[in-house]
Design a protein around this motif. Structure first.
Motif, PDB file in Angstrom:
ATOM      1  N   ALA A  21       0.829  -1.121   0.070  1.00 33.57           N
ATOM      2  CA  ALA A  21       0.110  -0.178   0.058  1.00 33.57           C
ATOM      3  C   ALA A  21       0.721   1.227  -0.202  1.00 33.57           C
ATOM      4  CB  ALA A  21      -0.827   0.146   1.308  1.00 33.57           C
ATOM      5  N   ILE A  69       2.027   2.129  -3.575  1.00 33.06           N
ATOM      6  CA  ILE A  69       0.705   2.904  -4.268  1.00 33.06           C
ATOM      7  C   ILE A  69       0.795   4.394  -3.755  1.00 33.06           C
ATOM      8  CG2 ILE A  69      -1.552   2.918  -4.489  1.00 33.06           C
ATOM      9  CD1 ILE A  69      -1.657  -0.242  -4.012  1.00 33.06           C
ATOM     10  N   PHE A  70       0.734   4.511  -2.446  1.00 35.57           N
ATOM     11  CA  PHE A  70       1.039   5.821  -1.901  1.00 35.57           C
ATOM     12  C   PHE A  70       1.995   6.635  -2.609  1.00 35.57           C
ATOM     13  CE2 PHE A  70       2.755   8.849   0.882  1.00 35.57           C
ATOM     14  CZ  PHE A  70       1.923   9.770   1.107  1.00 35.57           C
ATOM     15  N   VAL A 119       3.812   6.051  -5.443  1.00 35.25           N
ATOM     16  CA  VAL A 119       3.827   6.349  -6.831  1.00 35.25           C
ATOM     17  C   VAL A 119       2.804   7.312  -7.029  1.00 35.25           C
ATOM     18  CG1 VAL A 119       3.338   5.417  -9.232  1.00 35.25           C
ATOM     19  CG2 VAL A 119       4.585   3.950  -7.409  1.00 35.25           C
ATOM     20  N   ALA A 120       1.639   7.406  -6.260  1.00 37.57           N
ATOM     21  CA  ALA A 120       0.493   8.465  -6.709  1.00 37.57           C
ATOM     22  C   ALA A 120       0.926   9.832  -6.344  1.00 37.57           C
ATOM     23  CB  ALA A 120      -0.613   7.982  -5.989  1.00 37.57           C
ATOM     24  N   ASN A 121       2.086  10.051  -5.411  1.00 37.86           N
ATOM     25  CA  ASN A 121       2.494  11.272  -4.873  1.00 37.86           C
ATOM     26  C   ASN A 121       3.702  11.383  -5.258  1.00 37.86           C
ATOM     27  OD1 ASN A 121       0.195  12.217  -2.860  1.00 37.86           O
ATOM     28  ND2 ASN A 121       0.531  10.155  -2.474  1.00 37.86           N
ATOM     29  N   ILE A 137       9.992   6.418 -11.150  1.00 38.43           N
ATOM     30  CA  ILE A 137       9.514   5.538 -11.603  1.00 38.43           C
ATOM     31  C   ILE A 137      10.530   4.783 -12.589  1.00 38.43           C
ATOM     32  CG2 ILE A 137       7.571   4.824 -13.317  1.00 38.43           C
ATOM     33  CD1 ILE A 137       5.808   6.910 -12.117  1.00 38.43           C
ATOM     34  N   ILE A 140      11.378   1.304 -10.266  1.00 38.03           N
ATOM     35  CA  ILE A 140      10.147   0.415 -10.513  1.00 38.03           C
ATOM     36  C   ILE A 140      10.325  -1.089 -10.491  1.00 38.03           C
ATOM     37  CG2 ILE A 140      10.029   0.472 -12.859  1.00 38.03           C
ATOM     38  CD1 ILE A 140       7.112   0.473 -10.429  1.00 38.03           C
ATOM     39  N   ILE A 174       9.945  -2.684  -7.183  1.00 34.57           N
ATOM     40  CA  ILE A 174       8.934  -2.699  -6.283  1.00 34.57           C
ATOM     41  C   ILE A 174       8.252  -4.245  -6.593  1.00 34.57           C
ATOM     42  CG2 ILE A 174       6.482  -1.981  -6.263  1.00 34.57           C
ATOM     43  CD1 ILE A 174       7.362   0.742  -7.120  1.00 34.57           C
TER      44      ILE A 174
END
Lengths: 199, 227
Positions: A179, A182-183, A185-187, A192, A196, A199
Motif C-alpha cells: 500500500a 501505491i501511495f 507512486v501516486a504522490n 518510476i 520501479i 517494487i
C-alpha cells in the motif's frame, strides 16, 4: 507571472558552484539562487527563509549531509550533483541527480522538472504531514529495504526506524509496503524509471 | 419478545442487508406478511440464532448464550458456506471489476496497475482463508456434531489461532481511495468502488463475529461434552 523559486546551492568547490550558478541563470524559470560553502550557513538560511530546491555537490562532508537531513521544509526538493563517488546516505537524501559532465540544457531540464513537481505536489501533498525523515523511510521501504537495512543506510537504530514506521502508519492509515508503494507512486515520491523494477 | 411478530418484509425495508442474510439461510423473496416466527418455523431455524444474526446486522453486538444443538450448527454451517460463495462469486469479483474499470480510466497509470495488483494479492489471501475454513474447519465441525471427531487431530482452538485478520487490507484500500490517490476524473467509479468495499467490509466483520463468537463457542461446548 511565473512563480519565483528559491534555490540553494551547496558546494565546497567554488569553481563548480559558480559554474552551476552561471548555467542556472540561463533558465527561463523565475529563480533566485543562493550559494553556500557549507551546510551550517544553509541551515541558518533555511530556518528563516523560503526555499524550494537545494542542489548539493557530492563533495560536501558527512557532517554536512547530516545537517541537511535535519532541514524540514514541506515540498522541498533536493538534487544531487554527482562530482565524486558519493555514499548511500547521499543518495538517500536526494530526489534527483545531475552529473558533472551533463550538458547545460540537460541540467536546466532536470531542475525545471524538479521545480514543477515540487509546485504540483504542494496541493496534493501538504495534508499528509509526513516529515522529511518519514518520507525518506517510506521510500526505502517501498524499494524493498528491511528495517535493519534502513537503519544502516540512515545511521539510526532499528528502534528509530520502527517508531518512524508506526508514525507513517498512523498518519497515512496504511501499513503494508504494497500500500505504501501505491501511495509513493501516486504522490511522485519515487522515480518510476529507476525504482520501479524493485517494487 | 416483540421481535417475533415483526414482519420480515418490513425488516428488509428498514435494513436491506437482511436480504442477503435471509438468502444465506435459504429464505427467498415473495415473503408476504410472514413474521420472524413464521419464517423460523417454516425453515427450521433456531429463533435465537436468527435473532442474534439479525441483531449483529442492526449493529448490536451482544451475543447471547445460544445453547445450539447439532441441527442449529448445521444451519450455521449452511449460512457460513453460503456467505463464502457470495464472497467468492459476487462480492470480491465485483470489487475486482470496479478496480479494473478505474484502472482503464487512468490508462497506463502505474498507481492503478499497482492497485490492481494489491487487490489481486488480497483476493488470493482471502480465498486461501476461506479455503482453509471449508476444507479443515467446516468438516471438523460436522464431525464434532456427528460425534466422530475423535479420529481427527484437530481442535477448534487451533482455528482461533489460525483466524487471521482479513479486514486490515480493506482499510488500507479505503484510505488510499479516499485520501491519497489524486482525483483524476474518476469520482463516480471511485465512489461506486468504495461503496462496494464498505458493504463487503461490514459483511466480513459480522461474518468474523459469527465464526469466532458463535461457532467457536458452540463447538467448544460440544468438544467438552464429547470428551
Amino acid at each position: 507571472m511565473k512563480k519565483l523559486n528559491y534555490i540553494a546551492l551547496v558546494s565546497v568547490s567554488v569553481i563548480i558552484g559558480e559554474g552551476l550558478q552561471a548555467i542556472l541563470n540561463k533558465t527561463k524559470s523565475n529563480i533566485k539562487i543562493f550559494f553556500f560553502n557549507d551546510s551550517q550557513e544553509l541551515e541558518n538560511y533555511a530556518n528563516k527563509s523560503v526555499l524550494n530546491l537545494i542542489i548539493i555537490n557530492s563533495d560536501i562532508s558527512e557532517d554536512d549531509i547530516k545537517t541537511i537531513q535535519k532541514i524540514n521544509i514541506p515540498n522541498l526538493k533536493i538534487i544531487g550533483l554527482i562530482s565524486n563517488s558519493p555514499n548511500r546516505t547521499f543518495y538517500s537524501l536526494i530526489d534527483n541527480k545531475i552529473y558533472l559532465n551533463d550538458n547545460p540544457s540537460k541540467i536546466i531540464e532536470i531542475i525545471e522538472t524538479c521545480l514543477s513537481n515540487s509546485n504540483k505536489s504542494k496541493e496534493k501533498f501538504s495534508k499528509n504531514n509526513l516529515s522529511k525523515r518519514e518520507t525518506e523511510i517510506l521510500k526505502l521501504l517501498v524499494i524493498g529495504k528491511s528495517n535493519k537495512e534502513i537503519a544502516n543506510i540512515l545511521y539510526v537504530s532499528i528502534h528509530t526506524v520502527i517508531s518512524h514506521r508506526k508514525n507513517i502508519t498512523s498518519k497515512l492509515g496504511i501499513k503494508s509496503t504494497a500500500a505504501m508503494a501505491i501511495f509513493a507512486v501516486a504522490n511522485n515520491l519515487i522515480d518510476i524509471n529507476e525504482d520501479i523494477d524493485l517494487i | 419478545m416483540d421481535n417475533l411478530n415483526k414482519k420480515v418484509a418490513e425488516l428488509i425495508i428498514n435494513n436491506p442487508f437482511l436480504l442477503i442474510v435471509l438468502e444465506r439461510l435459504g429464505v427467498f423473496l415473495g415473503l408476504q406478511d410472514k413474521t420472524i416466527n413464521d419464517i423460523c418455523i417454516e425453515h427450521k431455524i433456531n429463533l435465537n440464532l436468527f435473532l442474534t444474526i439479525y441483531n449483529l446486522h442492526e449493529n448490536e453486538n451482544e451475543i447471547l448464550d445460544l445453547h445450539l444443538k447439532a441441527e442449529d450448527i448445521n444451519t450455521l454451517l449452511k449460512y457460513l458456506s453460503n456467505s463464502h460463495n457470495y464472497y467468492k462469486t459476487e462480492a470480491i469479483p465485483k470489487i475486482s471489476k470496479k478496480i479494473k474499470k478505474i484502472s482503464s480510466i487512468n490508462k497506463n497509470d502505474l498507481t492503478y496497475i499497482l492497485l490492481e495488483r494489491f487487490f489481486e494479492e488480497y483476493k488470493q489471501e482471502v480465498f486461501k482463508h476461506l479455503e482453509y475454513e471449508e476444507k479443515i474447519v467446516f468438516p471438523y465441525v460436522s464431525a464434532v456434531i456427528n460425534h466422530n471427531s475423535k479420529q481427527l487431530d484437530y481442535s477448534i482452538s487451533e482455528y482461533k489461532n489460525h483466524h487471521d485478520d482479513i479486514e486490515a487490507k480493506l482499510l488500507e484500500l479505503k484510505n488510499l481511495l479516499i485520501k491519497h490517490l489524486p482525483y483524476k476524473n474518476d469520482q463516480k467509479s471511485r465512489r461506486d468502488l468504495l461503496l462496494n468495499i464498505f458493504h463487503f467490509e461490514k459483511d466480513l466483520r459480522i461474518h468474523t463475529i459469527i465464526e469466532e463468537d458463535i461457532l467457536v463457542h458452540a463447538i467448544k461446548n460440544l468438544e467438552n461434552k464429547n470428551s
